[in-house]
Design an enzyme around this catalytic site. Structure first.
Site, short mmCIF file in Angstrom:
data_model
loop_
_atom_site.label_atom_id
_atom_site.label_comp_id
_atom_site.label_asym_id
_atom_site.label_seq_id
_atom_site.Cartn_x
_atom_site.Cartn_y
_atom_site.Cartn_z
CG HIS A 21 -0.39 -0.17 2.71
ND1 HIS A 21 0.65 0.82 3.05
CD2 HIS A 21 -0.56 -1.02 3.66
CE1 HIS A 21 0.74 0.50 4.20
NE2 HIS A 21 0.25 -0.63 4.66
CG HIS A 24 4.22 -1.23 2.60
ND1 HIS A 24 2.95 -2.14 1.98
CD2 HIS A 24 4.24 -1.70 3.70
CE1 HIS A 24 2.52 -2.74 2.98
NE2 HIS A 24 3.20 -2.46 4.13
CB CYS A 130 1.12 -9.02 18.69
SG CYS A 130 0.25 -8.14 17.01
CB CYS A 133 4.01 -6.64 16.33
SG CYS A 133 2.89 -5.36 16.52
CB CYS A 155 -1.76 -6.00 19.38
SG CYS A 155 -0.27 -5.14 18.66
CG HIS A 158 -1.55 -5.42 14.34
ND1 HIS A 158 -0.23 -5.32 14.68
CD2 HIS A 158 -1.30 -5.35 12.80
CE1 HIS A 158 0.75 -5.10 13.78
NE2 HIS A 158 0.08 -5.39 12.76
CE LYS A 305 1.52 1.92 10.64
NZ LYS A 305 1.80 0.58 10.97
CE LYS A 308 -4.41 -4.80 1.08
NZ LYS A 308 -5.15 -4.73 0.16
N1 MSP Z 1 9.02 -6.99 7.80
C1 MSP Z 1 9.24 -5.90 8.65
C2 MSP Z 1 10.36 -5.05 8.58
C3 MSP Z 1 11.60 -5.91 8.55
S1 MSP Z 1 13.09 -4.69 8.36
C4 MSP Z 1 14.39 -5.92 8.87
C5 MSP Z 1 7.87 -5.11 8.53
N2 MSP Z 1 7.13 -5.10 7.25
S2 MSP Z 1 6.09 -4.42 6.85
O1 MSP Z 1 5.72 -4.52 5.61
O2 MSP Z 1 4.85 -4.55 7.80
O3 MSP Z 1 6.27 -2.68 7.02
C6 MSP Z 1 7.27 -1.99 6.27
C7 MSP Z 1 7.51 -0.72 6.36
O4 MSP Z 1 6.03 0.05 6.02
C8 MSP Z 1 7.73 -0.07 7.78
O5 MSP Z 1 8.77 0.99 7.88
C9 MSP Z 1 6.37 0.59 8.27
O6 MSP Z 1 6.68 1.51 9.09
C10 MSP Z 1 5.84 1.22 6.85
N3 MSP Z 1 4.44 1.47 6.86
C11 MSP Z 1 3.40 0.41 7.11
N4 MSP Z 1 2.23 1.16 7.08
C12 MSP Z 1 2.65 2.64 7.13
C13 MSP Z 1 1.91 3.65 7.00
N5 MSP Z 1 0.73 3.93 7.14
N6 MSP Z 1 2.32 4.87 6.99
C14 MSP Z 1 4.07 4.81 6.72
N7 MSP Z 1 4.58 3.87 6.68
C15 MSP Z 1 4.13 2.60 7.03
O7 MSP Z 1 7.54 -4.33 9.34
#
Ligand code: MSP
Length: 523
Positions: A21, A24, A130, A133, A155, A158, A305, A308
């Site tokens: 999304h 990311h 969780c 997380c 959590c 979540h 925040k 998905k």
């Molecule tokens: N797999 C772990 C990271 C491991 S790094 C060694 C993870 N993955 S994630 O897919 O859940 O998230 C990846 C990144 O996306 C994180 O930096 C997270 O902060 C970012 N984001 C997820 N949702 C977000 C928003 N709504 N806004 C900005 N960034 C966000 O965590």
């Protein structure tokens, strides 16, 4: 020790339980802009991204979809995560998957090394977990389930129930590193940024660190513990290691020495893993900690925040299909102070697209190129005597690049863009005030017209260079239309540290027609 011109920057590796999304994509774009900026400044910049494929979350998703976890991960990587990089124009140098053999082999080597040096022992753990997380939670991290989950603890991130886990696990002696981490934060004040994240992490570490459970025996989707194959490595321990396994640790020492340490761009929700667990792991292995950990803010949709799992997710292509990848990159990098949360709305995006990109920048480019064509037969004239109005532009360009380069060193991407944008605004005002279309009517004003249009082209040259890390596509179109590449070379080779020097565009270059850089969007 990496050389001074090395610039190794990383994104988090993304869970493949679902498709990307815009949250990311936000992390990806920020890291890419910083990499491109530094690469263009002659640094040996290297951008690493990838996917996090092990652990319970992915395993459960694959089971729910009736395929093996590896099949699931292969599908998501091929159909969603690698295509994301094209959608938002990411120029990454590597893409690591935690299921790559190069990664798995090095993870085992790293663990064996920590075991041999006494940093790992076996013990018992009981606690709340969780899966969202992929983390054990303290009771203070939990909320009551309320009406949705009566009687359960959920959590806080979540809002889903946590599970109680009791296991015999292997533990990492993280508690040994409390003081060493505090010393690191103190001696390197910019190690954790921004300040708000730094303060939160320092107080977390001051409260004391527990040893960390780093293996799981209740499922087997992960890297096997090398001395006990009934356990797999805890998914975060596995994932954090991607930053060194991708750079050759344990397999290509010269490459590793050249790249490490890295700058990590992560969301603030995962800054703690990167600024506490990760440097402790590295210190235990006798390696340098990262150069910096920057925890950016969240994209909020409707005040929450975006995620998905809460059904507020927006796919990046929904935006790029309409506005294009450059507008996506520009919008998120300029509208939100990097480090703070920012609210996304379609209205704000549309309004900025129209006012800043279409009317502000795009129109400026089209008008100037059209005037060169009309008044000078597609040939850029030379400048003659310069007056105060011209001097303002020369000065604005010089200051803009000083400001932007300093901002990028501090990772303040929004400030860098604002600094370059001062040229766009100054040049629009200049053209309004100088009225080249009036000068064009009198032969006596020909010399002045030459100076005004030279100044405008040279200003556009500077804008194209300054915005190219942010909007690689539109700036390339402008660069080609200005014809300046013949004399100055490729856009991506223009040093940003020297781009503010006036007079680089030679007179006599030939322009070509420029289509609207940011076309009008139909409702
Ligand atoms: N797999 C772990 C990271 C491991 S790094 C060694 C993870 N993955 S994630 O897919 O859940 O998230 C990846 C990144 O996306 C994180 O930096 C997270 O902060 C970012 N984001 C997820 N949702 C977000 C928003 N709504 N806004 C900005 N960034 C966000 O965590």
């Amino acid at each position: 020790m990496a050389s001074a011109d090395n610039y190794f920057i990383t994104t988090p590796i993304f869970y493949v339980n679902d498709v990307p999304h815009i949250g990311h994509a936000y992390t990806e774009v920020a890291a890419d802009v910083l990499a491109r900026w530094n690469r263009q400044n002659g640094k040996d910049a290297w951008l690493l991204t990838g996917t996090d494929e092990h652990g319970q979350k992915i395993l459960r998703t694959s089971v729910a979809n009736g395929v093996s976890p590896k099949e699931w991960a292969d599908r998501l990587v091929a159909e969603a995560w690698k295509p994301l990089l094209e959608t938002i124009d990411i120029a990454n140098d590597d893409f690591i998957r935690t299921t790559d053999e190069r990664h798995e082999v090095a993870v085992q080597k790293f663990l064996q090394h920590l075991k041999d040096t006494g940093f790992i022992y076996s013990g018992e753990y009981e606690g709340y977990y969780c899966v969202g997380c992929e983390e054990y939670k303290q009771p203070t991290d939990l909320l009551d389930g309320g009406e949705d989950f009566p009687g359960d603890k959920v959590c806080a991130i979540h809002t889903r129930p946590v599970e109680i886990l009791k296991e015999s696990n292997y533990f990492f002696r993280m508690s040994d590193f409390q003081q060493k981490l505090l010393d690191l934060y103190e001696s390197q004040p910019d190690f954790i940024q921004p300040e708000s994240v730094r303060n939160e992490i320092i107080s977390f570490v001051k409260r004391g660190l527990d040893d960390l459970s780093i293996s799981r025996a209740s499922f087997d989707w992960g890297v096997k513990i090398p001395w006990d194959d009934s356990h797999v490595v805890y998914v975060w321990f596995d994932a954090l290691l991607n930053y060194v396994t991708a750079t050759g640790w344990g397999q290509d020492d010269a490459e590793f020495e050249k790249r490490w340490p890295a700058i990590h761009i992560v969301g603030k929700d995962i800054a703690r893993f990167h600024a506490v667990i990760w440097p402790a792991m590295l210190m235990a292995a006798g390696l340098q900690p990262p150069r910096r950990v920057f925890g950016h803010g969240w994209l909020l949709v409707g005040g929450e925040k975006m995620s998905k799992s809460k059904l507020t997710g927006i796919a990046p292509h929904q935006i790029t299909d309409v506005f294009g990848s450059d507008a996506f990159r520009f919008y998120f990098m300029s509208a939100i102070s990097f480090g703070q949360d920012g609210s996304f709305s379609w209205e704000d995006l549309s309004a900025r697209y129209q006012s800043e990109l279409a009317n502000g920048f795009g129109n400026l480019g089209s008008r100037v190129v059209a005037m060169i064509s009309r008044y000078f037969d597609d040939t850029v004239p030379g400048a003659n005597e310069m007056n105060d109005a011209d001097a303002v532009i020369v000065d604005t360009v010089a200051r803009a690049f000083q400001g932007a380069n300093a901002a990028i060193d501090k990772l303040a991407i929004h400030d860098a863009i604002a600094s370059i944008w001062t040229i766009v605004d100054a040049l629009n005002l200049y053209i309004t005030e100088q009225e080249p279309w009036v000068l064009a009517k009198e032969d006596a004003d020909r010399a002045r017209l030459e100076t005004v249009l030279y100044t405008a082209v040279e200003g556009l040259r500077a804008i194209a260079v300054g915005l190219s890390p942010i909007m690689p596509d539109a700036t390339q179109k402008l660069w080609s239309a200005l014809g300046v590449g013949e004399a100055l070379g490729n856009l991506r080779d223009q040093h940003l540290s020297r781009a503010g020097e006036w007079g680089q565009t030679p007179a006599g270059i030939r322009t070509s027609p420029l289509d609207a850089l940011f076309p009008r969007i139909e409702e």
